[in-house]
Design an enzyme around this catalytic site. Structure first.
Site, PDB file in Angstrom:
ATOM      1  N   GLU A  63      -7.591  -5.376  -5.621  1.00  0.00           N
ATOM      2  CA  GLU A  63      -8.443  -4.361  -5.002  1.00  0.00           C
ATOM      3  C   GLU A  63      -9.915  -4.650  -5.262  1.00  0.00           C
ATOM      4  OE1 GLU A  63      -8.756   0.493  -4.628  1.00  0.00           O
ATOM      5  OE2 GLU A  63      -7.656  -0.394  -6.299  1.00  0.00           O
ATOM      6  N   GLU A  81       0.854  -1.175   0.000  1.00  0.00           N
ATOM      7  CA  GLU A  81       0.000   0.000   0.000  1.00  0.00           C
ATOM      8  C   GLU A  81       0.889   1.224   0.000  1.00  0.00           C
ATOM      9  OE1 GLU A  81      -2.526   1.748  -1.077  1.00  0.00           O
ATOM     10  OE2 GLU A  81      -3.562  -0.022  -0.365  1.00  0.00           O
TER      11      GLU A  81
END
Length: 907
Positions: free
Chosen positions: A748, A469
């Protein structure tokens, strides 16, 4: 018998090694090692800590206590730069035995503790920068700084420490030698409030006689690079690349201190790295390189000018607990292929985070070679559309001589595939032999492992282990924290990050948490500062998850003001005390039915999700207050919880137990957070949840809020086979679908890549995004069957629930007390279940075997079928009627009468 219990080297706070700690009274912990001859059921009754401090005698402290995790510092406060040695031994006995006076373990190995600079007044150095005026709309070119010095004649070096930080990211050198192995130091913090510094032992790099050079190179990093959405913004924190360094050398035999500090006597010059950005990548021009820039034999032809001295930073200088980013692994390419366009594409076989290293490259001066990074291919070409505004391109400009072991220094990329432009394999050599991928990772200690007899489930777990991330998304870590805590020791990293959360939150009078990311890089014009459930609830739920995993009440105490600010002032409430229904909530974000351009358009009401979370965090706040001895707050939050739960029931739950938000997420939230008034109502909700799962043909129908908990909800309510059937569904959307598409990380979106190999048209389409990998928490706690019953795993629950297509599973976890191991297998032809356990000393476990009686009950009702065991190795075997258990496998979907049943696609 106690002498057969061994103790590992003690640890200090949540620090990786105890060198350069930032506290004067560090708490100590120790783990126990067991052997086959170790006594069973052993518990500590007392401990001794021996401390040897600089210039003082040994101190020994004997404490009658079972505590071995984060015990108080037994001596007086340490001073800045002070070094101490500590070791421990424990006294104990097996259950039922009387403690004996000589029942001590052997002493542990010594742990060396060294303090950093604990007081702001310890810093004599001044920040320095280039005197050139920066251009606000352009990237800042990296800057090199240097200082020559010579030690006093006839000196001997007893100790040398470099204390250093930067506005930007830096590399330091002493006499041409790289200092440390950290990447992107000092890391990213909320720079206006907290700035990390590092401490290095550089004595081996110094010349006692002759010239010395301390040199530092600084690039943009997070401090000044382009960050954020819609192209981002530059120079969010400042417009000058700055270094602050203090070298302190202890000379013997008198112990005089010799110091070199950054000040106006230093010089600087532009780097041969002409541009380095996190999103766009790095450009290195070898023609501008001066190979002696960080050595004493400086080529005077280069242009060095006097630096500009700046004001001392207002942010607190912090010695971090978090381990640094390092290169943790090297990966070789698996293939080199030609794209339809003719471009050369390297495949590393694994989506990863890091950068390349080129072993050797030799081309004429002015030649350019560039490397473009991407996570996937689309139609045989790099899939760059998900990169949006990021170029993710590193470039080298050659100078006509061989370039050896080149790697970009101040950037990183998420990639599996790399397009090499300007590389000719015939003249430049094989890419397979010349290129490596360097995996970059916060160098946390691996603590947990899982595997089972099903290869695709193992791949799912591996995919969740590879996580990435770029920004500190609050909702993602709140969801994934329990899973992350099992995989790695996250205590230092997340504890430090939570301090940034509190610093930015408490700056606001309304107690609101910054929107979605910390450090906050989202402008008010892009997203007004409004509260959000799930994401902002991180200030309560993540400290609680860390406490559950590591037993550190200090994290709760330090973050308590942040928690109170959020729950008392930050939450925007309606007249009933629940969330203001007029406030738009992200809620069950990325529901698989949401259109690509509307990821928040979920089936479940965002307000319902927010209200369920509010009831839950109010209950957690009562528990936290109780742990901290805040009895009035504990009673207040318990009363608030009872009142809010009643209002939630009146607002959302029917008399029969069903929810007005008739979705998998709504039902799962109510079941997992115990929002029903009676067991009968919860049972009705569970039956409805099963019905909806079968209607969905076992495909995932949940987003951010529902995905982490739906398998827990099914298992908790007595429907583990339905949870297993969901887990093993291969049609999209499902956990297995990405694996059928070759995924090596979590996506995602459930369908970030479509079955035809094209990329989902949505704007947010990362192929390495860990939140939906939170299913692995269920793999650990239900499939392997291990979970904490008491903070820090002092008490452990062992309750495996086999799946009809899984014949064995195992988990290993390094708890704060020592190694936990659980392995089970089923003899299908003999109808026997076997389990081997290793419980660490000073812990005990409640074991619930998967008997017919236990499996037929909801998880919460199985307690009567369990029994307690102490430390040591244990073996269990029980009847497991495999054919009877799998007779109804697989559960069937509910198909409308007018449609033909579809072929089932089960992993």
């Amino acid at each position: 018998m106690t002498s057969q219990i061994l103790i590992e080297t003690p640890t200090v706070e949540q620090h990786s090694n105890g060198f350069g700690i930032g506290t004067a009274t560090p708490r100590l912990s120790w783990r126990f090692l067991t052997t086959d001859s170790s006594p069973r059921d052993w518990e500590q009754t007392a401990y001794e800590v021996e401390v040897v401090r600089s210039g003082s005698r040994e101190e020994t402290d004997h404490v009658n206590s079972h505590a071995s995790v984060l015990v108080p510092w037994p001596s007086g406060p340490l001073q800045s730069r002070e070094i101490a040695q500590v070791r421990v031994r424990a006294y104990g006995c097996s259950a039922g035995e009387e403690p004996q006076g000589d029942c001590a373990t052997a002493w542990s190995p010594w742990r060396t503790i060294e303090c950093g600079l604990l007081d702001r007044a310890d810093w004599v150095a001044r920040p320095i920068a280039s005197p050139e005026h920066p251009q606000p709309d352009n990237p800042l070119r990296p800057v090199r700084f240097r200082k020559e010095f010579q030690l006093p004649a006839a000196s001997t070096i007893d100790r040398a420490r470099l204390y250093i930080t930067s506005f930007g990211v830096y590399r330091a050198f002493v006499n041409g030698h790289r200092v440390g192995d950290q990447c992107l130091a000092p890391g990213w913090t909320s720079y206006r409030h907290r700035l990390n510094y590092q401490v290095f032992d550089i004595a081996p790099l110094l010349n006692a006689e002759g010239p010395n050079v301390l040199a530092v190179e600084v690039a943009e990093g997070w401090y000044a690079t382009r960050l954020g959405f819609l192209g981002g913004r530059r120079q969010l924190y400042g417009d000058r690349l700055t270094v602050l360094a203090q070298l302190e050398i202890q000379l013997g035999p008198k112990g005089d201190r010799f110091s070199i500090c950054t000040d106006s006597t230093w010089t600087c010059t532009p780097s041969a790295i002409i541009r380095s950005e996190l999103y766009d990548g790095e450009v290195y021009d070898a023609r501008e390189e001066n190979p002696t820039w960080n050595c004493s034999l400086l080529d005077q032809a280069s242009c060095w000018v006097a630096v500009r001295e700046l004001d001392f930073p207002t942010a607190a200088l912090v010695a971090p607990n978090a381990p640094p980013v390092r290169i943790t692994e090297e990966i070789s390419p698996v293939s080199v292929q030609k794209a339809p366009s003719g471009a050369t594409v390297i495949d590393f076989g694994q989506n990863l985070v890091g950068r390349l290293r080129v072993r050797s490259l030799n081309k004429p001066s002015g030649s350019r070679v560039s490397f473009i990074h991407a996570e996937v291919l689309e139609n045989g070409e790099l899939g760059v559309r998900p990169l949006r505004h990021a170029k993710c391109t590193d470039e080298v400009i050659l100078n006509g001589t061989e370039l050896v072991d080149w790697s970009p220094e101040y950037t990183f990329h998420g990639f599996r595939f790399v397009q090499a432009n300007g590389w000719d394999e015939e003249s430049d050599g094989s890419l397979l032999l010349n290129i490596k991928a360097l995996v970059m990772h916060t160098d946390m200690t691996r603590s947990g492992w899982f595997s089972c007899s099903h290869p695709m489930i193992n791949q799912l777990h591996t995919n969740a282990w590879w996580k990435d991330e770029r920004l500190g998304w609050t909702g993602d870590i709140q969801i994934f924290c329990p899973s992350a805590n099992f995989l790695y020791n996250t205590a230092g990293m997340l504890s430090d990050w939570l301090q940034d959360v509190a610093a930015e939150q408490l700056r606001e009078k309304d107690g609101c948490v910054p929107p979605f990311t910390v450090p906050n890089i989202i402008s008010e014009t892009l997203w007004p500062h409004t509260p959000q459930a799930v994401w902002d609830d991180v200030v309560v739920l993540t400290p609680w998850a860390l406490y559950r995993s590591y037993g550190d009440s200090g994290i709760l105490r330090r973050q308590y003001e942040s928690m109170l600010a959020w729950i008392d002032r930050g939450i925007r409430r309606g007249s009933d005390g629940l969330w203001d229904p007029e406030l738009w909530q992200l809620g069950d974000w990325l529901d698989p039915t949401a259109p690509p351009e509307e990821p928040g358009d979920a089936r479940t009401s965002g307000t319902l999700v927010a209200d369920a979370y509010l009831v839950h965090i109010t209950s957690v706040m009562s528990e936290i207050s109780q742990v901290l001895g805040q009895s009035q707050d504990a009673a207040r939050f318990r009363a608030d919880y009872d009142r809010l739960k009643t209002r939630f029931q009146a607002k959302y739950i029917t008399a029969t137990g069903l929810l007005v938000g008739d979705t998998q997420t709504a039902l799962s939230l109510a079941i997992v957070y115990d929002l029903h008034s009676t067991p009968e109502a919860a049972h009705a909700a569970a039956s409805r949840l099963v019905h909806l799962v079968r209607l969905a043909k076992f495909r995932v129908a949940t987003g951010f809020a529902g995905t982490p908990i739906i398998t827990h909800a099914l298992t908790k309510s007595g429907h583990p086979q339905i949870a297993y059937r969901m887990l093993l569904e291969k049609s999209r959307p499902s956990w297995m679908y990405p694996i059928t598409m070759g995924a090596t990380t979590m996506w995602e979106r459930w369908d970030s890549m479509l079955p035809d190999g094209s990329i989902n048209p949505g704007a947010m389409t990362s192929f390495n995004h860990y939140a939906l990998g939170s299913i692995i928490n269920w793999l650990h706690s239900t499939v392997a069957g291990v979970s904490p019953l008491a903070p820090g795993w002092k008490h452990i629950q062992i309750a495996p629930t086999p799946g009809p297509t899984i014949h064995s599973a195992e988990a290993m976890y390094d708890t704060p007390y020592g190694r936990l191991e659980c392995r089970w297998s089923i003899e299908t032809d003999a109808d026997r279940f076997h389990m081997d356990l290793l419980i660490p000393p000073n812990s005990r476990a409640r074991v619930i075997l998967p008997t017919r009686e236990n499996l037929s009950q909801p998880v919460g009702s199985r307690e009567d079928g369990g029994f307690w065991v102490g430390s040591g190795r244990h073996k269990f075997s029980t009847t497991f009627e495999w054919m009877d258990y799998s007779r109804d496998w697989p559960p069937k979907p509910l198909i409308p009468i007018m449609r033909k049943p579809e072929p089932e696609d089960i992993a």
